[in-house]
Design a protein around this motif. Structure first.
Motif, PDB file in Angstrom:
ATOM      1  N   GLU A  67       0.840  -1.194   0.000  1.00 23.87           N
ATOM      2  CA  GLU A  67       0.000   0.000   0.000  1.00 23.87           C
ATOM      3  C   GLU A  67       0.884   1.255   0.000  1.00 23.87           C
ATOM      4  OE1 GLU A  67      -3.027  -0.137   2.994  1.00 23.87           O
ATOM      5  OE2 GLU A  67      -3.636   1.943   2.653  1.00 23.87           O
ATOM      6  N   ARG A  68       1.976   1.163   0.760  1.00 25.32           N
ATOM      7  CA  ARG A  68       2.862   2.321   0.889  1.00 25.32           C
ATOM      8  C   ARG A  68       3.512   2.700  -0.438  1.00 25.32           C
ATOM      9  NH1 ARG A  68       7.172   1.063   4.808  1.00 25.32           N
ATOM     10  NH2 ARG A  68       5.913  -0.681   5.527  1.00 25.32           N
ATOM     11  N   VAL A  69       3.857   1.669  -1.236  1.00 23.89           N
ATOM     12  CA  VAL A  69       4.600   1.994  -2.463  1.00 23.89           C
ATOM     13  C   VAL A  69       3.708   2.312  -3.648  1.00 23.89           C
ATOM     14  CG1 VAL A  69       6.577   0.590  -1.777  1.00 23.89           C
ATOM     15  CG2 VAL A  69       4.770  -0.412  -3.211  1.00 23.89           C
ATOM     16  N   CYS A  70       2.406   2.123  -3.495  1.00 20.80           N
ATOM     17  CA  CYS A  70       1.517   2.292  -4.652  1.00 20.80           C
ATOM     18  C   CYS A  70       1.469   3.760  -5.076  1.00 20.80           C
ATOM     19  CB  CYS A  70       0.106   1.801  -4.317  1.00 20.80           C
ATOM     20  SG  CYS A  70      -1.017   1.976  -5.703  1.00 20.80           S
ATOM     21  N   PRO A  71       1.895   4.076  -6.319  1.00 22.41           N
ATOM     22  CA  PRO A  71       1.957   5.483  -6.728  1.00 22.41           C
ATOM     23  C   PRO A  71       0.595   6.111  -6.984  1.00 22.41           C
ATOM     24  CG  PRO A  71       2.621   4.062  -8.543  1.00 22.41           C
ATOM     25  CD  PRO A  71       2.406   3.177  -7.365  1.00 22.41           C
ATOM     26  N   ASP A  79     -12.339  -0.978   5.522  1.00 21.41           N
ATOM     27  CA  ASP A  79     -12.654  -0.812   6.940  1.00 21.41           C
ATOM     28  C   ASP A  79     -12.531  -2.118   7.703  1.00 21.41           C
ATOM     29  OD1 ASP A  79     -13.208   1.726   6.220  1.00 21.41           O
ATOM     30  OD2 ASP A  79     -15.401   1.471   6.177  1.00 21.41           O
ATOM     31  N   GLU A  80     -12.704  -3.236   6.980  1.00 19.57           N
ATOM     32  CA  GLU A  80     -12.630  -4.528   7.660  1.00 19.57           C
ATOM     33  C   GLU A  80     -11.194  -5.026   7.780  1.00 19.57           C
ATOM     34  OE1 GLU A  80     -14.291  -4.296   4.596  1.00 19.57           O
ATOM     35  OE2 GLU A  80     -16.274  -5.243   4.747  1.00 19.57           O
ATOM     36  N   GLY A  81     -10.223  -4.222   7.350  1.00 13.75           N
ATOM     37  CA  GLY A  81      -8.834  -4.642   7.449  1.00 13.75           C
ATOM     38  C   GLY A  81      -8.394  -5.515   6.285  1.00 13.75           C
ATOM     39  N   VAL A  82      -9.135  -5.468   5.181  1.00 16.60           N
ATOM     40  CA  VAL A  82      -8.780  -6.289   4.025  1.00 16.60           C
ATOM     41  C   VAL A  82      -8.069  -5.402   2.999  1.00 16.60           C
ATOM     42  CG1 VAL A  82      -9.673  -7.744   2.177  1.00 16.60           C
ATOM     43  CG2 VAL A  82     -10.744  -7.784   4.433  1.00 16.60           C
ATOM     44  N   VAL A  83      -6.885  -5.838   2.578  1.00 17.66           N
ATOM     45  CA  VAL A  83      -6.118  -5.047   1.615  1.00 17.66           C
ATOM     46  C   VAL A  83      -6.647  -5.322   0.209  1.00 17.66           C
ATOM     47  CG1 VAL A  83      -3.830  -4.596   0.657  1.00 17.66           C
ATOM     48  CG2 VAL A  83      -4.100  -5.074   3.101  1.00 17.66           C
ATOM     49  N   LEU A  84      -7.080  -4.277  -0.472  1.00 20.51           N
ATOM     50  CA  LEU A  84      -7.725  -4.437  -1.775  1.00 20.51           C
ATOM     51  C   LEU A  84      -7.035  -3.568  -2.826  1.00 20.51           C
ATOM     52  CD1 LEU A  84     -11.402  -4.197  -0.485  1.00 20.51           C
ATOM     53  CD2 LEU A  84     -10.238  -6.271  -1.229  1.00 20.51           C
ATOM     54  N   VAL A  85      -7.313  -3.861  -4.092  1.00 21.39           N
ATOM     55  CA  VAL A  85      -6.776  -3.059  -5.184  1.00 21.39           C
ATOM     56  C   VAL A  85      -7.944  -2.428  -5.931  1.00 21.39           C
ATOM     57  CG1 VAL A  85      -5.429  -3.074  -7.318  1.00 21.39           C
ATOM     58  CG2 VAL A  85      -4.806  -4.604  -5.443  1.00 21.39           C
ATOM     59  N   ASN A  86      -7.907  -1.126  -6.092  1.00 19.97           N
ATOM     60  CA  ASN A  86      -8.913  -0.454  -6.901  1.00 19.97           C
ATOM     61  C   ASN A  86      -8.536  -0.666  -8.367  1.00 19.97           C
ATOM     62  OD1 ASN A  86     -10.510   1.267  -8.366  1.00 19.97           O
ATOM     63  ND2 ASN A  86     -10.366   2.946  -6.889  1.00 19.97           N
ATOM     64  N   THR A  87      -9.311  -1.489  -9.043  1.00 21.44           N
ATOM     65  CA  THR A  87      -8.938  -1.870 -10.410  1.00 21.44           C
ATOM     66  C   THR A  87      -9.008  -0.701 -11.374  1.00 21.44           C
ATOM     67  OG1 THR A  87     -11.209  -2.576 -10.751  1.00 21.44           O
ATOM     68  CG2 THR A  87      -9.626  -4.287 -10.160  1.00 21.44           C
ATOM     69  N   LYS A  88      -9.714   0.356 -10.997  1.00 20.67           N
ATOM     70  CA  LYS A  88      -9.844   1.501 -11.906  1.00 20.67           C
ATOM     71  C   LYS A  88      -8.609   2.393 -11.867  1.00 20.67           C
ATOM     72  CE  LYS A  88     -14.741   1.716 -12.483  1.00 20.67           C
ATOM     73  NZ  LYS A  88     -15.411   1.019 -11.355  1.00 20.67           N
ATOM     74  N   THR A  89      -7.912   2.403 -10.737  1.00 21.47           N
ATOM     75  CA  THR A  89      -6.761   3.310 -10.638  1.00 21.47           C
ATOM     76  C   THR A  89      -5.423   2.591 -10.700  1.00 21.47           C
ATOM     77  OG1 THR A  89      -7.121   3.250  -8.265  1.00 21.47           O
ATOM     78  CG2 THR A  89      -7.905   5.200  -9.426  1.00 21.47           C
ATOM     79  N   CYS A  90      -5.433   1.254 -10.643  1.00 24.83           N
ATOM     80  CA  CYS A  90      -4.180   0.518 -10.767  1.00 24.83           C
ATOM     81  C   CYS A  90      -3.641   0.690 -12.182  1.00 24.83           C
ATOM     82  CB  CYS A  90      -4.389  -0.959 -10.464  1.00 24.83           C
ATOM     83  SG  CYS A  90      -2.914  -1.946 -10.765  1.00 24.83           S
ATOM     84  N   VAL A  91      -2.341   0.984 -12.285  1.00 28.47           N
ATOM     85  CA  VAL A  91      -1.746   1.159 -13.615  1.00 28.47           C
ATOM     86  C   VAL A  91      -0.815  -0.007 -13.958  1.00 28.47           C
ATOM     87  CG1 VAL A  91      -1.944   3.651 -13.653  1.00 28.47           C
ATOM     88  CG2 VAL A  91       0.094   2.605 -12.637  1.00 28.47           C
ATOM     89  N   GLU A  98       6.833  -6.138  -6.040  1.00 24.00           N
ATOM     90  CA  GLU A  98       8.188  -6.124  -5.493  1.00 24.00           C
ATOM     91  C   GLU A  98       8.187  -5.902  -3.987  1.00 24.00           C
ATOM     92  OE1 GLU A  98      11.240  -6.812  -6.686  1.00 24.00           O
ATOM     93  OE2 GLU A  98       9.969  -7.602  -8.278  1.00 24.00           O
ATOM     94  N   ALA A  99       7.292  -5.038  -3.534  1.00 25.64           N
ATOM     95  CA  ALA A  99       7.324  -4.657  -2.122  1.00 25.64           C
ATOM     96  C   ALA A  99       6.772  -5.745  -1.211  1.00 25.64           C
ATOM     97  CB  ALA A  99       6.522  -3.371  -1.911  1.00 25.64           C
ATOM     98  N   LYS A 111      -5.835  -7.730 -18.106  1.00 29.11           N
ATOM     99  CA  LYS A 111      -6.256  -6.346 -17.858  1.00 29.11           C
ATOM    100  C   LYS A 111      -5.066  -5.425 -17.603  1.00 29.11           C
ATOM    101  CE  LYS A 111     -10.848  -7.387 -16.134  1.00 29.11           C
ATOM    102  NZ  LYS A 111     -10.979  -8.573 -15.268  1.00 29.11           N
ATOM    103  N   GLY A 112      -3.884  -6.005 -17.433  1.00 28.17           N
ATOM    104  CA  GLY A 112      -2.704  -5.176 -17.181  1.00 28.17           C
ATOM    105  C   GLY A 112      -2.706  -4.542 -15.807  1.00 28.17           C
ATOM    106  N   ILE A 113      -3.317  -5.183 -14.857  1.00 24.32           N
ATOM    107  CA  ILE A 113      -3.317  -4.654 -13.491  1.00 24.32           C
ATOM    108  C   ILE A 113      -2.853  -5.733 -12.527  1.00 24.32           C
ATOM    109  CG2 ILE A 113      -5.146  -2.954 -13.885  1.00 24.32           C
ATOM    110  CD1 ILE A 113      -7.076  -4.995 -12.599  1.00 24.32           C
ATOM    111  N   VAL A 114      -2.616  -5.322 -11.282  1.00 24.18           N
ATOM    112  CA  VAL A 114      -2.186  -6.279 -10.264  1.00 24.18           C
ATOM    113  C   VAL A 114      -3.416  -6.746  -9.490  1.00 24.18           C
ATOM    114  CG1 VAL A 114      -0.820  -6.562  -8.176  1.00 24.18           C
ATOM    115  CG2 VAL A 114       0.107  -5.282 -10.107  1.00 24.18           C
TER     116      VAL A 114
END
Lengths: 180, 739
Positions: A67-71, A79-91, A98-99, A111-114
């Motif tokens: 989360e820290r390294v995501c540009p 809110d539930e403590g689950v780490v998620l990826v917003n597929t619309k803003t991931c590049v 790597e992190a 889709k070219g996303i993580v």
């Protein structure tokens, strides 16, 4: 608001990989993408030989390095403590891959996303459990609210002194392991 | 990128070079499959068919396409769980290599599609001609026996042939017969969750998956039961057990006899139970006197202390102590002494007094289903006499049940000219029967071979006609009762999607053929009519069962005094049936058929077993399941480090393995988790049908030419009493491959 986590009892794991394929189906993953995997470890020499299967998945760290390294701020913690990826803003820059100290993020080449384990949050919000938890034949995984001291998972962690993997990295993982 | 359909994407990539660059990274197949299929989610309860257990599952479809599935918690067989095979096999419905209509073979590996009517007509004409020329005894049916076996039995009975085979002689036969002789039923159930001691003898429910057993074993273990695995290999079950006893392959019988010896000589068996519910104890006690722990230690390579301690622990936990009833492993068809082993386990179970006790073994209550009205739907007359392989012949194989037979006898009988035409349903004998060269020769000799398959498997490739049955996700099946463990349950398989191709359910195919065979009068009903008649006595409607998938009928098993369906009505230490046939009536030691030469560093016994993510070889072409094999490099052959060192092998290097009937190459996995006497071959690989290439797409591995199979090294055997294939009685020569 609950804070979800999973406790894993590796002494029960038989390495059947049901969790892997259940997860792939739940998340429409193609054959070679995985959100969880099992590592097999052999120890010792007969007669004190033993083997351990260690299921791995995203640890949903409290202080998540990914989360820290995501540009773009695409990786966030719900809110539930689950780490998620917003597929619309991931590049798809892969900094997070790597992190991640656990190497549990993967690239969706279509889709070219993580993408990554989302603790099946859509099932959980409907009152279910993640696919890897409910399919397991030997009930290796216990899912629940870490903030509720009476929950099955909290009691399990307390009773067996379950520890996260690489707690020394201080990322606050929410997957706990009982390994002996 | 989001929300772009494939079409828009294509237009976009044609328009700009930037998009073209992006397109070069994209595999279009993957892209197409990744598009989220939107649409209504529908959930249908049905039965899985990834293996023979038929777990009850709920299949989710999205927009009419199979998406995922989950276990049904009520079902006693899987208790809400599902294995990797079940999840992965869902994708097989979209396997592009599926057979899409009836096929007729027009040359070697050449097929052309024909209509159902043409297939029925041609098969009908040919079967009639063969039956008239050589007699109906020249016809056979071989299948993996399931609920549908009722229909196939009816079909063959109508054709007046006694030859209905199962794969049992390569799988489980001694287990069934041994328990039947000892306690009167082939498959006693086990109350693991209330047990204090669980022992697995050559059985690995974590590899040859049984989800119900695993679930209840886990529960028992969580409650403090000790789990002990006796196996030449550190099996997957061993990784959740408390103790692994590494035994020399083929000697489990010696260990069991020694357990009986210790328990009887020390007087630590359940005396009241033995007195009241067993027969022939004195003779058994006399026989096992010579099987001392010292003797067994020599045979089994297990220390005397380990044997004695195990006997003490079992006795202390009794009657809440269970020795697993076995399956294909040591208690199945693996060794010459397998029948004696099952008998010995049955007798030790008698000493533990655990029958019908809490935490012991019991007989599952089974619902009694109804039958079709006999006046409107007459049964074909029974066909008397033994099967072509001598099954049921009092002089040859009196103990082998009709309807099982010896599947490895089929090619031999075809070569001898005794079998001329056959039907192969839900099994693949060319790959799963020992000594494939012989099997291929035999099956190719047949004048007519009709296969039911969904892909061109090895067997399908040599069939004259292939009749594609609708896939398990597309069809109805006969009412199923094997979900019953502690309560009576009925369940049903039903379509979750419409058939994708021109395929039909079994009964329709049989009815179609029956018309042209002059036996149409025996197939004048629909599957729904038959299922309704089956359900009538249990008071469940077909509509209710379709809605719920599994219906529990209650009648829960209760501990109490046991009743055995044996001639004496008791648990038989001395089998009266075996005595009647002049066979060893008390469990006695019997050497394995072959043994590796201890002085030769190249000599090994080849053993095999299942992996939790493969079913026989049918999943070897399934990409999702083969990915697990690839990632874990799991097709390697296990070998002990000391033996590997003597052969100059390093982990992952290639070995050349040869036996009297075949040879092959495989990479080695050096592990302390295997007995030095043997190498272990996972049984899922060695597919040789050129048509099975689906798994190779997108750089995957699997399908044609992948891995080796133990069957390639195994001669055709028939054990003396049961004619089973003795599939672990192989001595192979192992060398390092220098090339």
């Amino acid at each position: 608001m609950p804070r979800y986590g999973i406790a894993i009892d590796t002494t029960k794991c038989i390495g059947c990989h049901a969790c892997r394929v259940a997860c792939q189906n739940q998340n429409d993953l193609p054959v070679h993408e995985e959100f969880n995997r099992i590592v097999e470890r052999e120890r010792g020499v007969f007669p004190s030989f033993s083997k351990e299967f260690v299921p791995l998945q995203c640890n949903h760290c409290k202080d998540a390095p990914c989360e820290r390294v995501c540009p773009t701020g695409a990786t966030y913690t719900s809110d539930e403590g689950v780490v998620l990826v917003n597929t619309k803003t991931c590049v798809g820059c892969k900094y997070c891959i790597e992190a991640c100290p656990y190497k549990m993020r993967t690239m969706d080449h279509g889709k070219g996303i993580v993408v990554k384990c989302r603790m099946c949050i859509e099932l959980v919000r409907e009152g279910g459990t993640p696919a890897c938890v409910s399919t397991c034949p030997t009930q290796v995984r216990i899912f629940g609210d870490l903030d509720d001291p009476t929950s099955e998972i909290s009691r399990f962690i307390a009773e067996h002194r379950a520890q996260p993997l690489r707690a020394d990295l201080n990322t606050g993982p929410r997957i706990y392991y009982k390994r002996s | 990128m989001h929300g772009i359909t494939r079409r828009k994407f294509l237009i976009g990539s044609a328009a700009g070079s930037a998009s073209l660059l992006a397109a070069s990274y994209v595999n279009f197949d993957a892209w197409a499959s990744r598009e989220k299929i939107q649409g209504e989610v529908k959930v249908t309860p049905t039965l899985c068919d990834a293996c023979g257990n038929w777990c009850a599952i709920k299949v989710h479809t999205r927009g009419g396409r199979i998406w995922k599935a989950e276990g049904i918690p009520l079902a006693g067989n899987n208790r809400g769980r599902m294995c990797a095979k079940g999840h992965g096999f869902l994708h097989e419905v979209y396997n592009p290599d599926r057979i899409k209509s009836p096929l007729k073979r027009v040359g070697p590996n050449k097929f052309e599609p024909i209509s159902w009517e043409q297939a029925y007509k041609e098969i009908g004409t040919k079967v009639r001609a063969i039956s008239e020329k050589y007699g109906p005894g020249s016809l056979f049916w071989v299948s993996h026996p399931q609920a549908n076996v009722q229909l196939t039995q009816r079909f063959m009975q109508a054709l007046k042939s006694p030859n209905v085979f199962s794969h049992g002689s390569t799988c489980f036969m001694p287990r069934n017969i041994g328990w039947w002789l000892t306690v009167g039923q082939a498959k006693p159930s086990m109350d693991f969750e209330n047990s204090r001691m669980i022992v697995l003898v050559g059985r690995n429910p974590a590899g040859g998956m049984n989800l119900g057993h695993l679930r209840s074993m886990t529960k028992g273990r969580d409650r403090g039961a000790k789990v002990v695995v006796i196996d030449p290999r550190y099996s997957e079950a061993a990784s959740m057990a408390n103790q692994w006893i590494r035994i020399r392959p083929g000697t489990d019988l010696a260990l069991m006899l020694a357990l009986a010896n210790v328990m009887i000589s020390e007087g630590i068996y359940q005396k009241e139970f033995v007195e009241e519910f067993t027969e022939g104890f004195d003779e058994f006690a006399e026989e096992v006197k010579k099987y001392t722990p010292e003797w067994a230690a020599e045979k089994t390579d297990v220390s005397k202390q380990t044997i004695v301690t195990l006997a003490h622990e079992l006795a202390a936990a009794a009657p809440r102590a269970i020795i697993h009833r076995g399956y294909h492993g040591a208690m199945g068809t693996q060794y010459k002494n397998s029948l004696q082993l099952v008998r010995a386990v049955g007798c030790v179970t008698g000493l533990l007094g655990n029958f019908n006790q809490r935490g012991g073994m019991f007989f599952s209550p089974k619902p009694k289903l109804g039958a079709l009205d006999k006046d409107a739907h007459p049964n074909p007359p029974r066909v008397p006499g033994p099967m072509a392989d001598g099954t049921g012949d009092m002089e040859r194989y009196p103990l082998v049940p009709r309807g099982q037979g010896m599947t490895q006898a089929i090619p031999e009988l075809a070569i001898e000219g005794k079998l001329k035409a056959g039907f192969v349903y839900h099994t693949n004998p060319l790959r799963t029967v020992p000594n494939p060269a012989r099997v291929i020769e035999g099956y190719k000799k047949l004048e007519l071979l009709v296969g039911f398959d969904y892909v061109l498997s090895e067997t399908a490739s040599v069939c004259h006609y292939i009749l594609p049955e609708s896939f398990y996700l597309e069809r109805d099946d006969v009412i199923y009762t094997n979900q019953s463990v502690k309560t009576k349950q009925v369940s049903i398989r039903q379509p979750t999607i419409k058939p994708m191709y021109d395929t039909k359910p079994l009964l329709e195919i049989l009815s179609g053929m029956a018309e042209h065979l002059g036996i149409g009068q025996y197939f004048n009903f629909t599957l729904d009519e038959m299922n309704r008649a089956s359900l009538k006595p249990v008071g469940v409607t077909l509509e209710q069962l379709r809605k719920e998938g599994v219906v529990d009928l209650g009648h829960e098993w209760k501990p109490g005094p046991p009743r055995f369906n044996t001639p004496s009505g008791k648990l038989e230490f001395v089998s009266s049936i075996l005595r009647d046939y002049d066979l060893p009536a008390v469990p006695t030691w019997e050497e394995p058929l072959v043994s590796p030469d201890p002085k030769d560093p190249h000599s090994f016994r080849m053993i095999h077993g299942k992996q939790a993510y493969h079913t026989h070889t049918r999943t070897c072409n399934q990409p999702y399941l083969m990915a697990i094999t690839t990632i874990n490099d799991a097709a390697r052959v296990w070998i002990h480090p000391d033996r590997a060192k003597a052969l100059g092998l390093k982990d992952g290097e290639c070995m050349t393995i040869s036996s009297s009937v075949g040879s092959g190459r495989a990479r080695c996995r050096i592990s302390e988790g295997i007995h030095p006497d043997c190498i272990f071959v996972p049984s899922a690989y060695g597919v040789f049908s050129r048509h099975l290439t689906h798994a190779k797409k997108d750089g995957g591995q699997g399908g044609f030419g992948f891995g080796i199979s133990y069957n390639d090294f195994l001669p055709t055997y028939f054990s003396p009493v049961l004619g089973h294939a003795m599939v672990n009685e192989i001595v192979v020569k192992v060398e390092k491959t220098y090339a």
